[in-house]
Scaffold this motif. Structure first.
Motif, short mmCIF file in Angstrom:
data_model
loop_
_atom_site.label_atom_id
_atom_site.label_comp_id
_atom_site.label_asym_id
_atom_site.label_seq_id
_atom_site.Cartn_x
_atom_site.Cartn_y
_atom_site.Cartn_z
N UNK A 31 0.73 -1.20 -0.11
CA UNK A 31 -0.20 0.11 0.05
C UNK A 31 0.69 1.26 -0.08
N UNK A 32 2.12 1.01 0.04
CA UNK A 32 3.12 2.34 -0.02
C UNK A 32 3.20 2.55 -1.59
N UNK A 33 3.08 3.86 -1.88
CA UNK A 33 3.10 4.19 -3.32
C UNK A 33 4.62 4.01 -3.61
N UNK A 34 5.56 4.07 -2.74
CA UNK A 34 6.97 3.92 -3.07
C UNK A 34 7.25 2.58 -3.49
N UNK A 35 6.48 1.64 -2.89
CA UNK A 35 6.64 0.13 -3.31
C UNK A 35 6.04 -0.16 -4.51
N UNK A 54 13.11 -21.61 -2.84
CA UNK A 54 12.08 -21.91 -4.01
C UNK A 54 12.58 -21.50 -5.45
N UNK A 55 13.91 -20.86 -5.45
CA UNK A 55 14.35 -20.36 -6.54
C UNK A 55 15.94 -20.48 -6.81
N UNK A 56 16.27 -21.76 -7.43
CA UNK A 56 17.50 -22.11 -7.39
C UNK A 56 18.30 -21.20 -8.52
N UNK A 57 17.54 -20.61 -9.41
CA UNK A 57 18.11 -19.62 -10.45
C UNK A 57 18.75 -18.28 -10.11
N UNK A 58 18.08 -17.94 -8.82
CA UNK A 58 18.29 -16.44 -8.12
C UNK A 58 19.78 -16.21 -8.24
N UNK A 59 19.96 -14.71 -8.93
CA UNK A 59 21.41 -14.49 -9.00
C UNK A 59 21.39 -12.82 -8.53
N UNK A 60 20.30 -12.36 -8.17
CA UNK A 60 20.38 -10.90 -7.60
C UNK A 60 19.15 -10.51 -6.86
N UNK A 61 19.23 -9.80 -5.82
CA UNK A 61 17.90 -9.30 -5.14
C UNK A 61 18.04 -7.93 -5.06
N UNK A 62 17.05 -7.21 -5.29
CA UNK A 62 16.76 -5.80 -5.27
C UNK A 62 15.96 -5.36 -4.01
N UNK A 63 16.39 -4.64 -3.25
CA UNK A 63 15.66 -4.59 -1.80
C UNK A 63 14.99 -3.29 -1.85
N UNK A 64 13.95 -2.98 -1.19
CA UNK A 64 13.20 -1.71 -1.06
C UNK A 64 13.65 -0.72 -0.06
N UNK A 65 14.50 -1.19 0.87
CA UNK A 65 15.24 -0.43 1.64
C UNK A 65 16.58 -1.09 2.21
N UNK A 66 17.49 -0.42 2.91
CA UNK A 66 18.61 -0.87 3.23
C UNK A 66 18.64 -1.73 4.42
N UNK A 67 17.54 -1.36 5.16
CA UNK A 67 17.22 -2.22 6.27
C UNK A 67 16.84 -3.66 5.97
N UNK A 68 15.99 -3.68 4.86
CA UNK A 68 15.55 -5.05 4.37
C UNK A 68 16.82 -5.76 3.75
N UNK A 69 17.69 -4.96 3.26
CA UNK A 69 18.76 -5.51 2.43
C UNK A 69 20.00 -6.17 3.37
N UNK A 70 20.02 -5.57 4.53
CA UNK A 70 20.85 -6.00 5.46
C UNK A 70 20.25 -7.23 6.11
N UNK A 71 18.98 -7.64 6.45
CA UNK A 71 18.45 -8.93 6.69
C UNK A 71 18.73 -9.71 5.63
N UNK A 72 18.64 -9.36 4.26
CA UNK A 72 18.76 -10.34 3.29
C UNK A 72 19.97 -10.92 3.05
N UNK A 73 21.08 -9.94 3.32
CA UNK A 73 22.63 -10.26 3.47
C UNK A 73 22.99 -11.22 4.31
N UNK A 74 22.45 -10.98 5.50
CA UNK A 74 22.51 -11.85 6.72
C UNK A 74 22.03 -13.21 6.43
#
Length: 366
Positions: free
Chosen positions: A203-207, A250-270
């Motif tokens: 529901x965020x316009x930015x998303x 669920x996705x063995x082909x995945x080679x990149x993740x674009x995150x909507x915020x740096x906070x989310x990205x940090x959790x992804x990297x962990x």
């Protein structure tokens, strides 16, 4: 002889305020001549003008702001009304606004409404009572909000990092879709083809705009954005961790993740690191915000989109000055974002070593 009594304490008279009359007497001129000299008006000899200014400085004369306001028909003050009590977005925006307005000798009143409608109304009433020359309204999200009611005062109101639906209003926003395209095109240019997006609530316009921007960039390269590669949830580090775990399962082909915020990205990297995924060799990660305290502390350091909020604030300040001068150009203005390249995408660039670190240090302080 006995001890002498203590000396009586005598209250000193408060130093009197130096007036324009005092300057005129000391300089041997009329009050009108002093006024012209200090305001840069009249056909005075430069020698006379400098002598009067020197006399005013020596006496410590300070012009009466109220009198100056009445004379010029302006208060040379502006209200900055925000709901971003945390300050993550309003502080860099505010510094940009102040950079522009201070050059015009305008004082900014900062008012934090804390998402309290009654408190916001009190702030607005107070600003109107002070006869501010204009009001800038900002928030912690770019979604539409109710317009500020200034009655029949005709005081210009500008919205920065937030917006209203009124057609005669001016709203200045970062270009979220352009920022997402920038990040996606960067990943594509370095061989990534299976890119997921992990972001905040839908529901965020930015998303929505960042999703559209990413999809547009992929489509230009003949690629799509399948639903299973779009994961939306809270703006939290824990959500990034959870979403990355889902993607890896669920996705063995995945080679990149674009995150909507740096906070989310940090959790992804962990999550990636805990699962033995090499970053960026196996999966590249890009964030959004360029929040220095997170982006530079993440390992590897985070490539991220910068909304250039300081520059957006500077632009907002300049547009408000134009509105105060009578120039009105309503609408929604979206200013471009930039990409700050660090190690998490695999293409660290020396171009960022000075400018990026400067921005990051400033935001660490915020």
């Amino acid at each position: 002889m006995g001890s002498q009594p203590d000396e009586p304490i005598i209250a000193t008279k408060r130093q009197q305020v130096v007036t324009i009359h005092d300057v005129a007497r000391a300089a041997g001129v009329t009050i009108g001549t002093v006024s012209k000299a200090l305001n840069g008006q009249g056909n005075l000899r430069e020698e006379t003008r400098e002598r009067i200014r020197a006399t005013a400085d020596r006496l410590g004369f300070r012009p009466n702001d109220l009198a100056q306001s009445l004379l010029r028909g302006r208060s040379f003050t502006v209200g900055l009304l925000t709901t971003d009590s945390y300050g993550r977005f309003s502080i860099p925006l505010m510094t940009g606004i102040e950079d522009t307005l201070s050059d015009a000798q305008i004082l900014v009143f900062f008012c934090d409404a804390h998402d309290d409608v009654a408190r916001e109304r009190r702030y607005i009433d107070s600003l109107l009572a002070k006869h501010v020359d204009g009001i800038i309204v900002t928030a912690r999200r770019t979604d539409a909000r109710p317009a500020v009611n200034v009655g029949n005062t005709n005081i210009p109101v500008l919205y920065a990092y937030t917006q209203v639906v009124e057609p005669d209003a001016l709203s200045i926003l970062p270009d979220d879709a352009q920022g997402a395209r920038l990040a996606t095109e960067h990943l594509l240019s370095h061989g990534r083809r299976h890119i997921a997006q992990v972001s905040g609530p839908q529901y965020f316009e930015s998303v929505q705009l960042r999703m559209e921007g990413m999809r547009h960039a992929l489509n230009e390269h003949g690629l799509d954005l399948p639903e299973h590669r779009i994961l939306l949830g809270p703006w939290r580090e824990a959500w990034g961790y959870q979403a990355a775990s889902i993607l890896l399962d669920t996705d063995s082909q995945l080679d990149a993740i674009f995150c909507g915020s740096d906070q989310i990205a940090r959790g992804v990297i962990d999550a990636l690191r805990e699962r033995g995924v090499r970053i960026p060799d196996d999966i590249a990660v890009v964030g959004f915000d360029n929040w220095g305290v997170i982006a530079q502390a993440t390992r590897p350091a985070l490539t991220t989109v910068d909304m250039n909020l300081h520059e957006l604030g500077q632009y907002a300040g300049s547009r408000l000055l134009a509105m105060i001068a009578g120039k009105k150009e309503p609408g929604i203005v979206r200013l471009p974002c930039s990409l700050v390249i660090r190690d998490s995408c695999g293409v660290h660039s020396v171009r960022n070593t000075e400018e990026t670190e400067r921005r990051g240090e400033n935001k660490d302080e915020e």
